[in-house]
Design an enzyme around this catalytic site. Structure first.
Site, PDB file in Angstrom:
ATOM      1  N   GLU A 156       0.904  -1.164  -0.003  1.00  0.00           N
ATOM      2  CA  GLU A 156      -0.219  -0.004   0.017  1.00  0.00           C
ATOM      3  C   GLU A 156       0.924   1.218  -0.093  1.00  0.00           C
ATOM      4  O   GLU A 156       2.038   1.243   0.701  1.00  0.00           O
ATOM      5  CB  GLU A 156      -0.856   0.071   1.076  1.00  0.00           C
ATOM      6  CG  GLU A 156      -1.691   1.137   1.607  1.00  0.00           C
ATOM      7  CD  GLU A 156      -2.569   1.085   2.973  1.00  0.00           C
ATOM      8  OE1 GLU A 156      -2.203  -0.035   3.624  1.00  0.00           O
ATOM      9  OE2 GLU A 156      -3.424   1.696   3.117  1.00  0.00           O
TER      10      GLU A 156
ATOM     11  N   LYS B 158      -9.505   2.268  -1.936  1.00  0.00           N
ATOM     12  CA  LYS B 158      -9.826   1.713  -0.685  1.00  0.00           C
ATOM     13  C   LYS B 158     -10.962   2.401  -0.042  1.00  0.00           C
ATOM     14  O   LYS B 158     -11.094   3.424   0.003  1.00  0.00           O
ATOM     15  CB  LYS B 158      -8.399   2.075   0.124  1.00  0.00           C
ATOM     16  CG  LYS B 158      -8.554   1.297   1.438  1.00  0.00           C
ATOM     17  CD  LYS B 158      -7.245   1.536   2.410  1.00  0.00           C
ATOM     18  CE  LYS B 158      -7.226   0.700   3.674  1.00  0.00           C
ATOM     19  NZ  LYS B 158      -6.129   1.259   4.457  1.00  0.00           N
TER      20      LYS B 158
ATOM     21  N   CYS C  27      -5.171  -3.340   2.445  1.00  0.00           N
ATOM     22  CA  CYS C  27      -4.824  -3.564   3.890  1.00  0.00           C
ATOM     23  C   CYS C  27      -6.147  -3.652   4.741  1.00  0.00           C
ATOM     24  O   CYS C  27      -6.717  -4.907   4.429  1.00  0.00           O
ATOM     25  CB  CYS C  27      -4.142  -2.280   4.141  1.00  0.00           C
ATOM     26  SG  CYS C  27      -3.032  -2.583   5.732  1.00  0.00           S
TER      27      CYS C  27
ATOM     28  N   VAL D  82      -0.579  -2.648  10.589  1.00  0.00           N
ATOM     29  CA  VAL D  82       0.025  -2.248  11.729  1.00  0.00           C
ATOM     30  C   VAL D  82      -0.368  -3.192  13.004  1.00  0.00           C
ATOM     31  O   VAL D  82       0.198  -3.414  13.616  1.00  0.00           O
ATOM     32  CB  VAL D  82      -0.660  -0.698  12.094  1.00  0.00           C
ATOM     33  CG1 VAL D  82      -0.253  -0.121  13.195  1.00  0.00           C
ATOM     34  CG2 VAL D  82      -0.434   0.153  10.837  1.00  0.00           C
TER      35      VAL D  82
HETATM   36  C1  ACM Z   1      -4.125   0.046   7.179  1.00  0.00           C
HETATM   37  O1  ACM Z   1      -5.243  -0.287   6.488  1.00  0.00           O
HETATM   38  N1  ACM Z   1      -3.009   0.507   6.457  1.00  0.00           N
HETATM   39  C2  ACM Z   1      -3.765  -0.565   8.346  1.00  0.00           C
END
Ligand code: ACM
Length: 263
Positions: free
Chosen positions: A38, A109, A142, A169
Site C-alpha cells: 500500500e 480503498k 490492507c 499495523v
Molecule cells: C492499514 O489499513 N494500512 C492498516
C-alpha cells in the site's frame, strides 16, 4: 501463475527511491504478477494535507504508474501496486493494476484505517475483478481485510486471487487470512511493508510477514518481520474455482442469504 509479493521499507516522501527499491527487488526474479505494498511510493504516515498535495499522483498519468507500466511492458508481467492518488479535489488510497498492455484499472480503498480518514476520501466504487491471462484478480487494500464482506464480494464476483497491498499495523491480519481464504476458497497475496514511519509527532511500526495463502487456508509462504524480500510462489489459481467442500456442501450455493442480516 508465478506470483510475487514485494516487501520493503517504504521511505516517507521518497517516491523515486521507493520506486527504485521496488523495481530492483522485482528485477531479481521473474514473475507473472507482482504485488507491491500500500502507498509504496509515498510512504504511509501523512501529518498534513499539503504532504498529499506534493506526493499524490494522477492515475494513470503520474510518474510512478508510468514507470510500473514500462516495467510490465518490458517484462511481460502484471503489477498491482498501492498508490496515493490525486483526482480533482480528492485524494484516494488506491491500488493500480497494470500489465504488458498498459493500465488496466484502479481500486480505491473502501475501508479507511485510523488517520487515513483525515486525508483520503473513501472509495466510492464497488469491489470489482479483472481478468489476467486465464484467471480473475480481485484487489483489496490492507484494512479492507477486517470486513469479511470485502473478500466475500470479490469471491462471489469470481476472483481466484485476492491481491492485497498492505501497510499492516495490527498483528492479526496474516493469521486471519487463513480463515478469509478458507471461507472463500480463494488464494490471497498480501504484500506488506516493513520498518517504521517516524514523523516526530507520531510514529508507526509495520509488521512485515508478507504472505501468500491458499484456498484451503494453508500459509504457502510467509516473509520475515523485518527483511526486504521478494516472496515468490507458483500458484495453481484454477483450484480456487472448486467451491465443493464435500459431496453435499458447496460453499456458494449452500449460502442462505434470505436468513442473513447484512445491514
Ligand atoms: C492499514 O489499513 N494500512 C492498516
Amino acid at each position: 501463475m508465478r506470483v510475487a509479493c514485494v516487501q520493503f521499507d517504504c521511505q516517507f516522501a521518497k517516491p523515486q527511491e521507493n520506486l527504485a527499491t521496488a523495481l530492483s527487488l522485482m528485477e531479481n526474479e521473474r514473475a507473472d504478477l507482482y504485488i507491491l505494498p500500500e502507498l509504496f511510493h509515498s510512504g504511509y504516515l501523512f501529518v498534513d494535507e499539503q504532504e498529499l498535495h506534493e506526493l499524490a499522483e494522477p492515475v494513470p498519468d503520474g510518474k510512478t504508474v508510468q514507470a510500473l507500466e514500462d516495467f510490465a511492458h518490458k517484462n511481460g508481467s502484471g503489477i498491482v501496486a498501492g498508490i496515493a492518488e490525486k483526482s480533482g479535489e480528492h485524494f484516494y488510497n488506491s491500488a493500480v493494476f497494470v500489465d504488458e498492455t498498459g493500465f488496466r484499472g484502479v481500486y480505491r480503498k473502501i475501508h479507511l484505517y485510523d488517520r487515513e480518514k483525515l486525508w483520503f476520501a473513501p472509495g466510492e466504487a464497488p469491489f470489482e475483478i479483472w481478468s489476467f491471462r486465464d484467471v480473475n484478480l480481485g484487489i483489496m487494500i490492507c484494512f479492507d481485510w477486517i470486513f469479511p464482506e470485502s473478500m466475500r464480494s470479490l469471491a462471489l464476483l469470481g476472483a481466484d486471487l485476492i491481491c492485497h497491498p498492505s501497510n499492516l499495523v495490527l498483528p492479526y491480519c496474516q493469521n486471519a487470512m487463513v480463515t478469509r481464504c478458507l471461507e472463500n476458497r480463494v488464494f490471497a497475496a498480501t504484500a506488506n511493508r516493513i520498518g517504521r514511519d517516524d514523523r516526530d509527532v507520531i510514529a508507526i511500526d509495520f509488521t512485515g510477514q508478507s504472505q501468500i495463502t491458499g484456498p484451503d487456508g494453508s500459509i504457502l509462504v510467509r516473509a520475515s518481520k523485518d527483511q526486504p524480500s521478494l516472496l515468490v510462489q507458483d500458484l495453481p489459481l484454477q483450484q480456487a474455482r472448486n467451491k465443493q467442500i464435500n459431496e453435499y456442501n458447496q460453499l456458494f450455493t449452500d449460502r442462505r442469504p434470505d436468513f442473513y442480516h447484512l445491514d
